[in-house]
Motif scaffolding. Structure first.
Motif, PDB file in Angstrom:
ATOM      1  N   LEU A  28       0.684  -1.327  -0.090  1.00  0.00           N
ATOM      2  CA  LEU A  28      -0.042   0.005  -0.087  1.00  0.00           C
ATOM      3  C   LEU A  28       0.869   1.363  -0.062  1.00  0.00           C
ATOM      4  O   LEU A  28       0.347   2.335  -0.511  1.00  0.00           O
ATOM      5  CB  LEU A  28      -0.940  -0.146   1.316  1.00  0.00           C
ATOM      6  CG  LEU A  28      -2.261  -0.926   1.179  1.00  0.00           C
ATOM      7  CD1 LEU A  28      -2.944  -1.127   2.607  1.00  0.00           C
ATOM      8  CD2 LEU A  28      -3.186  -0.486   0.089  1.00  0.00           C
ATOM      9  N   ASP A  29       2.028   1.146   0.546  1.00  0.00           N
ATOM     10  CA  ASP A  29       2.792   2.306   0.596  1.00  0.00           C
ATOM     11  C   ASP A  29       3.411   2.650  -0.556  1.00  0.00           C
ATOM     12  O   ASP A  29       3.964   3.774  -0.992  1.00  0.00           O
ATOM     13  CB  ASP A  29       4.084   2.121   1.558  1.00  0.00           C
ATOM     14  CG  ASP A  29       3.748   2.168   3.127  1.00  0.00           C
ATOM     15  OD1 ASP A  29       3.411   3.195   3.543  1.00  0.00           O
ATOM     16  OD2 ASP A  29       3.883   1.136   3.866  1.00  0.00           O
ATOM     17  N   LEU A  30       3.522   1.447  -1.603  1.00  0.00           N
ATOM     18  CA  LEU A  30       4.344   1.631  -2.910  1.00  0.00           C
ATOM     19  C   LEU A  30       3.428   2.173  -3.864  1.00  0.00           C
ATOM     20  O   LEU A  30       3.509   2.676  -5.078  1.00  0.00           O
ATOM     21  CB  LEU A  30       4.805   0.292  -3.438  1.00  0.00           C
ATOM     22  CG  LEU A  30       5.868  -0.124  -2.339  1.00  0.00           C
ATOM     23  CD1 LEU A  30       6.337  -1.641  -2.934  1.00  0.00           C
ATOM     24  CD2 LEU A  30       7.060   0.728  -2.444  1.00  0.00           C
ATOM     25  N   LEU A  31       1.860   2.248  -3.632  1.00  0.00           N
ATOM     26  CA  LEU A  31       1.099   2.893  -4.464  1.00  0.00           C
ATOM     27  C   LEU A  31       1.054   4.245  -5.025  1.00  0.00           C
ATOM     28  O   LEU A  31       0.825   4.323  -6.048  1.00  0.00           O
ATOM     29  CB  LEU A  31      -0.570   2.450  -4.170  1.00  0.00           C
ATOM     30  CG  LEU A  31      -0.780   1.047  -3.924  1.00  0.00           C
ATOM     31  CD1 LEU A  31      -2.322   0.942  -3.316  1.00  0.00           C
ATOM     32  CD2 LEU A  31      -0.757   0.144  -5.285  1.00  0.00           C
ATOM     33  N   SER A  32       1.595   5.063  -4.077  1.00  0.00           N
ATOM     34  CA  SER A  32       1.637   6.485  -4.507  1.00  0.00           C
ATOM     35  C   SER A  32       2.434   7.247  -3.386  1.00  0.00           C
ATOM     36  O   SER A  32       2.846   6.562  -2.242  1.00  0.00           O
ATOM     37  CB  SER A  32       0.227   7.135  -4.373  1.00  0.00           C
ATOM     38  OG  SER A  32      -0.440   7.344  -3.242  1.00  0.00           O
ATOM     39  N   PRO A  33       2.652   8.577  -3.663  1.00  0.00           N
ATOM     40  CA  PRO A  33       3.414   9.405  -2.662  1.00  0.00           C
ATOM     41  C   PRO A  33       2.649   9.388  -1.227  1.00  0.00           C
ATOM     42  O   PRO A  33       3.118  10.019  -0.053  1.00  0.00           O
ATOM     43  CB  PRO A  33       3.703  10.522  -3.230  1.00  0.00           C
ATOM     44  CG  PRO A  33       3.461  10.351  -4.723  1.00  0.00           C
ATOM     45  CD  PRO A  33       2.402   9.313  -4.915  1.00  0.00           C
ATOM     46  N   LEU A  34       1.254   9.161  -1.356  1.00  0.00           N
ATOM     47  CA  LEU A  34       0.622   9.221   0.090  1.00  0.00           C
ATOM     48  C   LEU A  34       0.619   8.150   1.070  1.00  0.00           C
ATOM     49  O   LEU A  34       1.403   7.075   0.450  1.00  0.00           O
ATOM     50  CB  LEU A  34      -1.030   9.173  -0.276  1.00  0.00           C
ATOM     51  CG  LEU A  34      -1.372  10.262  -1.341  1.00  0.00           C
ATOM     52  CD1 LEU A  34      -2.859  10.102  -1.594  1.00  0.00           C
ATOM     53  CD2 LEU A  34      -1.293  11.888  -0.623  1.00  0.00           C
ATOM     54  N   SER A  35       0.360   8.163   2.240  1.00  0.00           N
ATOM     55  CA  SER A  35       0.419   7.064   3.032  1.00  0.00           C
ATOM     56  C   SER A  35      -0.234   5.798   2.968  1.00  0.00           C
ATOM     57  O   SER A  35      -1.329   6.003   2.170  1.00  0.00           O
ATOM     58  CB  SER A  35       0.219   7.662   4.513  1.00  0.00           C
ATOM     59  OG  SER A  35      -1.418   7.603   4.580  1.00  0.00           O
ATOM     60  N   ALA A  36      -0.035   4.847   3.303  1.00  0.00           N
ATOM     61  CA  ALA A  36      -0.678   3.443   3.145  1.00  0.00           C
ATOM     62  C   ALA A  36      -2.027   3.541   3.463  1.00  0.00           C
ATOM     63  O   ALA A  36      -3.016   3.061   2.711  1.00  0.00           O
ATOM     64  CB  ALA A  36       0.132   2.387   3.984  1.00  0.00           C
ATOM     65  N   GLY A  37      -2.409   3.953   4.764  1.00  0.00           N
ATOM     66  CA  GLY A  37      -3.726   4.276   5.179  1.00  0.00           C
ATOM     67  C   GLY A  37      -4.496   5.080   4.122  1.00  0.00           C
ATOM     68  O   GLY A  37      -5.716   4.795   3.925  1.00  0.00           O
ATOM     69  N   ILE A  38      -4.110   6.200   3.678  1.00  0.00           N
ATOM     70  CA  ILE A  38      -4.784   7.188   2.801  1.00  0.00           C
ATOM     71  C   ILE A  38      -5.052   6.335   1.474  1.00  0.00           C
ATOM     72  O   ILE A  38      -6.097   6.348   0.966  1.00  0.00           O
ATOM     73  CB  ILE A  38      -4.000   8.383   2.382  1.00  0.00           C
ATOM     74  CG1 ILE A  38      -3.937   9.234   3.803  1.00  0.00           C
ATOM     75  CG2 ILE A  38      -4.597   9.387   1.496  1.00  0.00           C
ATOM     76  CD1 ILE A  38      -5.276   9.614   4.416  1.00  0.00           C
TER      77      ILE A  38
END
Length: 253
Positions: free
Chosen positions: A4-14
Motif C-alpha cells: 500500500l505504501d508503494l501505490l503513491s506518494p501518500l501514506s498506506a492508510g490514505i
C-alpha cells in the motif's frame, strides 16, 4: 514498507481509504447515473496535492467509466458517441493551449445553471440534440473538464434529454465520459505531469471501481424507470446546488 505504501506518494492508510472510496463512488454512478465522479474528486481534494488532483481523478474516472461501458455496451447510443467524439478532440486541443481562464467561480456557476435548467426547465430544443449540438457539447464539456474537473453533471444533463431508457442513459454517459477523461492524459502529459508516480494507486482504484460498477449495475436493474429518473434528477440537482455554493464562495474570495 507495505504494498500500500508503494501505490503513491501518500501514506498506506490514505491509499487504502481511496481504493475503498472508489468502490462506493463507482457503485453510486452505476446505480444513480451520475455523481460518483464529483464525490471522488471531493475526497481526493482532501488528501492529494493540487497539481495531481485533476489528472489522477481523470485517469481513475477513465477506468471506472470504461468498466461501465464494458458491462453495458449493448445499451450505448452509438449515434451520440459518433457526434460527441469529434467535440472531445476539439475541446482537448483547446484545453492544451488555453491560457486565459474565467474568474474563479464563474465556470462552476455556468455548469450549475445549465444542469438546473436541464432538470427543471423546458426540454432542450430538438436542434440542440442533433449532431452539431452533441459535437458542441462534447467540445465545451471536455474543455471544462480539463479546467475544473466537474463536467460530469453537465454531460449527464445533456444525455438525460436524449435518452429515455435508464440503462441507455448510464451506458451512453459512461462512454462519453470515458473519451473525455482519457484526453486528460494528453492535456496533462503535455503540461509535464508525471503519471508514473501515481500509477499504482490509479490502477488499484480502477480495479476496485470495477467491483463497485458491478454492484451498482445490479441495483440499477432492480430500479423502475420512474424511480431511476427521480434519483437521477435529484442527484443532478444536489450536485448543481453544490456547484452554486462552490462558485459563489470562490467569487466572494
Amino acid at each position: 514498507m507495505t504494498l500500500l505504501d508503494l501505490l503513491s506518494p501518500l501514506s498506506a492508510g490514505i491509499n487504502l481509504l481511496l481504493v475503498l472510496i472508489s468502490v462506493f463512488t463507482s457503485a453510486f454512478t452505476a446505480a444513480v447515473g451520475v455523481g460518483g465522479g464529483l464525490l471522488l474528486i471531493m475526497a481526493l481534494a482532501q488528501v492529494m496535492p493540487a497539481a495531481a488532483l485533476i489528472p489522477v481523478h481523470g485517469m481513475v474516472q477513465t477506468g471506472s467509466n470504461v468498466g461501465r461501458v464494458v458491462l453495458t455496451w449493448r445499451h450505448v447510443d452509438r449515434t451520440v458517441i459518433a457526434a460527441f467524439l469529434p467535440g472531445v478532440v476539439l475541446g482537448a486541443l483547446a484545453a492544451s493551449w488555453l491560457l486565459v481562464r474565467l474568474p474563479a467561480g464563474v465556470l462552476e456557476l455556468c455548469i450549475a445553471a445549465f444542469v438546473l435548467y436541464s432538470c427543471w426547465g423546458p426540454g432542450l430544443p430538438r436542434r440542440a440534440l442533433g449532431r452539431v449540438g452533441v459535437l458542441l457539447a462534447g467540445a465545451l464539456t471536455t474543455l471544462l473538464s480539463s479546467l475544473v474537473g466537474a463536467s460530469g453533471p453537465m454531460v449527464a444533463a445533456f444525455i438525460k434529454q436524449g435518452q429515455s431508457d435508464r440503462l441507455a442513459k448510464v451506458a451512453t454517459f459512461s462512454a462519453c465520459m470515458s473519451a473525455q477523461h482519457l484526453t486528460k492524459a494528453f492535456v496533462f502529459g503535455m503540461a509535464g505531469f508525471v503519471f508514473r508516480d501515481w500509477l499504482g494507486l490509479m490502477l488499484a482504484m480502477v480495479a476496485s471501481g470495477f467491483v463497485g460498477t458491478w454492484l451498482g449495475l445490479r441495483l440499477l436493474r432492480r430500479l423502475s424507470e420512474h424511480r431511476f429518473d427521480a434519483l437521477f434528477k435529484w442527484a443532478l440537482t444536489l450536485l448543481a446546488l453544490r456547484l452554486v455554493w462552490l462558485g459563489a464562495s470562490r467569487l466572494a474570495g
